[in-house]
Structures are given as structure tokens and as C-alpha cells.
Design a protein around this motif. Structure first.
Motif, PDB file in Angstrom:
ATOM      1  N   LEU A 133       0.822  -1.197   0.000  1.00 50.50           N
ATOM      2  CA  LEU A 133       0.000   0.000   0.000  1.00 50.50           C
ATOM      3  C   LEU A 133       0.860   1.253   0.000  1.00 50.50           C
ATOM      4  O   LEU A 133       1.909   1.291   0.637  1.00 50.50           O
ATOM      5  N   LEU A 134       0.405   2.265  -0.704  1.00 50.28           N
ATOM      6  CA  LEU A 134       1.008   3.588  -0.682  1.00 50.28           C
ATOM      7  C   LEU A 134      -0.032   4.491  -0.036  1.00 50.28           C
ATOM      8  O   LEU A 134      -1.179   4.528  -0.485  1.00 50.28           O
ATOM      9  N   VAL A 135       0.330   5.168   1.051  1.00 51.17           N
ATOM     10  CA  VAL A 135      -0.634   5.948   1.822  1.00 51.17           C
ATOM     11  C   VAL A 135      -0.228   7.413   1.830  1.00 51.17           C
ATOM     12  O   VAL A 135       0.919   7.740   2.130  1.00 51.17           O
ATOM     13  N   ARG A 136      -1.178   8.297   1.479  1.00 56.13           N
ATOM     14  CA  ARG A 136      -0.959   9.738   1.626  1.00 56.13           C
ATOM     15  C   ARG A 136      -1.507  10.117   2.985  1.00 56.13           C
ATOM     16  O   ARG A 136      -2.688   9.922   3.275  1.00 56.13           O
ATOM     17  N   VAL A 137      -0.625  10.654   3.850  1.00 58.94           N
ATOM     18  CA  VAL A 137      -0.975  10.957   5.231  1.00 58.94           C
ATOM     19  C   VAL A 137      -1.264  12.451   5.374  1.00 58.94           C
ATOM     20  O   VAL A 137      -0.559  13.289   4.803  1.00 58.94           O
ATOM     21  N   ALA A 138      -2.304  12.786   6.144  1.00 62.03           N
ATOM     22  CA  ALA A 138      -2.677  14.181   6.402  1.00 62.03           C
ATOM     23  C   ALA A 138      -1.601  14.872   7.227  1.00 62.03           C
ATOM     24  O   ALA A 138      -0.695  14.235   7.762  1.00 62.03           O
ATOM     25  N   ALA A 139      -1.741  16.179   7.342  1.00 61.00           N
ATOM     26  CA  ALA A 139      -0.759  16.986   8.076  1.00 61.00           C
ATOM     27  C   ALA A 139      -0.610  16.555   9.526  1.00 61.00           C
ATOM     28  O   ALA A 139       0.445  16.763  10.127  1.00 61.00           O
ATOM     29  N   ASP A 140      -1.644  15.900  10.095  1.00 64.59           N
ATOM     30  CA  ASP A 140      -1.525  15.457  11.492  1.00 64.59           C
ATOM     31  C   ASP A 140      -0.572  14.276  11.651  1.00 64.59           C
ATOM     32  O   ASP A 140      -0.229  13.877  12.744  1.00 64.59           O
ATOM     33  N   GLY A 141      -0.122  13.687  10.520  1.00 62.46           N
ATOM     34  CA  GLY A 141       0.828  12.586  10.556  1.00 62.46           C
ATOM     35  C   GLY A 141       0.220  11.251  10.939  1.00 62.46           C
ATOM     36  O   GLY A 141       0.931  10.263  11.051  1.00 62.46           O
ATOM     37  N   GLU A 142      -1.099  11.191  11.159  1.00 59.78           N
ATOM     38  CA  GLU A 142      -1.735   9.968  11.623  1.00 59.78           C
ATOM     39  C   GLU A 142      -2.927   9.531  10.775  1.00 59.78           C
ATOM     40  O   GLU A 142      -3.330   8.380  10.834  1.00 59.78           O
ATOM     41  N   THR A 143      -3.519  10.436  10.021  1.00 59.59           N
ATOM     42  CA  THR A 143      -4.747  10.148   9.307  1.00 59.59           C
ATOM     43  C   THR A 143      -4.466   9.935   7.820  1.00 59.59           C
ATOM     44  O   THR A 143      -3.845  10.784   7.178  1.00 59.59           O
ATOM     45  N   ALA A 144      -4.913   8.797   7.281  1.00 55.10           N
ATOM     46  CA  ALA A 144      -4.746   8.514   5.861  1.00 55.10           C
ATOM     47  C   ALA A 144      -5.768   9.310   5.065  1.00 55.10           C
ATOM     48  O   ALA A 144      -6.964   9.233   5.332  1.00 55.10           O
ATOM     49  N   GLU A 145      -5.290  10.101   4.107  1.00 52.46           N
ATOM     50  CA  GLU A 145      -6.178  10.846   3.215  1.00 52.46           C
ATOM     51  C   GLU A 145      -6.500  10.019   1.973  1.00 52.46           C
ATOM     52  O   GLU A 145      -7.553  10.185   1.376  1.00 52.46           O
ATOM     53  N   ALA A 146      -5.570   9.146   1.572  1.00 53.28           N
ATOM     54  CA  ALA A 146      -5.768   8.315   0.394  1.00 53.28           C
ATOM     55  C   ALA A 146      -4.905   7.071   0.531  1.00 53.28           C
ATOM     56  O   ALA A 146      -3.821   7.127   1.106  1.00 53.28           O
ATOM     57  N   VAL A 147      -5.394   5.957   0.000  1.00 51.14           N
ATOM     58  CA  VAL A 147      -4.657   4.700   0.036  1.00 51.14           C
ATOM     59  C   VAL A 147      -4.668   4.106  -1.360  1.00 51.14           C
ATOM     60  O   VAL A 147      -5.720   4.043  -2.006  1.00 51.14           O
ATOM     61  N   LEU A 148      -3.508   3.688  -1.832  1.00 49.04           N
ATOM     62  CA  LEU A 148      -3.363   3.078  -3.146  1.00 49.04           C
ATOM     63  C   LEU A 148      -2.764   1.699  -2.956  1.00 49.04           C
ATOM     64  O   LEU A 148      -1.711   1.558  -2.332  1.00 49.04           O
ATOM     65  N   ARG A 149      -3.440   0.666  -3.459  1.00 53.94           N
ATOM     66  CA  ARG A 149      -2.895  -0.695  -3.415  1.00 53.94           C
ATOM     67  C   ARG A 149      -2.045  -0.891  -4.655  1.00 53.94           C
ATOM     68  O   ARG A 149      -2.501  -0.688  -5.771  1.00 53.94           O
ATOM     69  N   LEU A 150      -0.790  -1.279  -4.467  1.00 48.09           N
ATOM     70  CA  LEU A 150       0.145  -1.473  -5.571  1.00 48.09           C
ATOM     71  C   LEU A 150       0.068  -2.908  -6.078  1.00 48.09           C
ATOM     72  O   LEU A 150      -0.210  -3.826  -5.295  1.00 48.09           O
ATOM     73  N   PRO A 151       0.356  -3.120  -7.370  1.00 48.51           N
ATOM     74  CA  PRO A 151       0.329  -4.492  -7.910  1.00 48.51           C
ATOM     75  C   PRO A 151       1.462  -5.344  -7.354  1.00 48.51           C
ATOM     76  O   PRO A 151       2.430  -4.876  -6.869  1.00 48.51           O
TER      77      PRO A 151
END
Length: 88
Positions: free
Chosen positions: A70-88
Motif C-alpha cells: 500500500l502507498l498511503v498519503r498521510v494528512a498533516a496530522d501525521g496519523e490520518t490517511a487521506e488516500a490509500v493506493l494498493r500497488l500491484p
């Protein structure tokens, strides 16, 4: 963020040294892409022959399982995932 615009993704067990570049496509050809980052920098990348091209689709947390890459874009709070991408 590093000077290259990347942030704290830890190593993956089978890390092959991939570099991830993200941005808005501003030029596309059969051999290359030009991406523009949020900061306005442009990067040109060559496409392999044939390139691996995949389409993203909507998913829910229940669609992921242990072992997924998984590739996760984390919010400015450093704890909350804003988006998750599952890689092949």
C-alpha cells in the motif's frame, strides 16, 4: 519532506529501490510523460516498452488484506490517511 518532495515511507521488505513521482500529467506521448508537481516543478519520465499502465478504481478498507503493498498519503496530522493506493 525531503528536497525531492518525498516523505517518510519506510522500507518495504522486497524494496527494489523504486522511486515514486506523482503529479498532474501535462504532456503525454507513446514514449514519455511530463508530470507537474503540486509545487509546479516538471519531471519527464520515459515509458518502458511496453509500459505497465493500470486504472485506479474505488475501494473500501475491507478490500485490503495483510500482505498487500500500500502507498498511503498521510494528512498533516501525521496519523490520518487521506488516500490509500494498493500497488500491484
Amino acid at each position: 519532506l525531503s528536497l525531492g518532495g518525498f516523505s517518510g515511507f519506510g522500507p518495504i521488505a522486497d524494496d527494489k529501490g523504486y522511486v515514486v513521482v506523482s503529479g498532474r500529467a501535462v504532456e503525454i506521448s507513446s514514449t514519455s510523460l511530463v508530470l507537474e508537481t503540486l509545487w509546479g516543478a516538471r519531471t519527464t519520465v520515459r515509458l518502458s516498452a511496453p509500459p505497465t499502465v493500470q486504472r485506479l478504481d474505488t475501494a473500501a478498507p475491507g478490500d485490503f488484506k495483510p500482505g498487500d503493498k500500500l502507498l498511503v498519503r498521510v494528512a498533516a496530522d501525521g496519523e490520518t490517511a487521506e488516500a490509500v493506493l494498493r500497488l500491484p
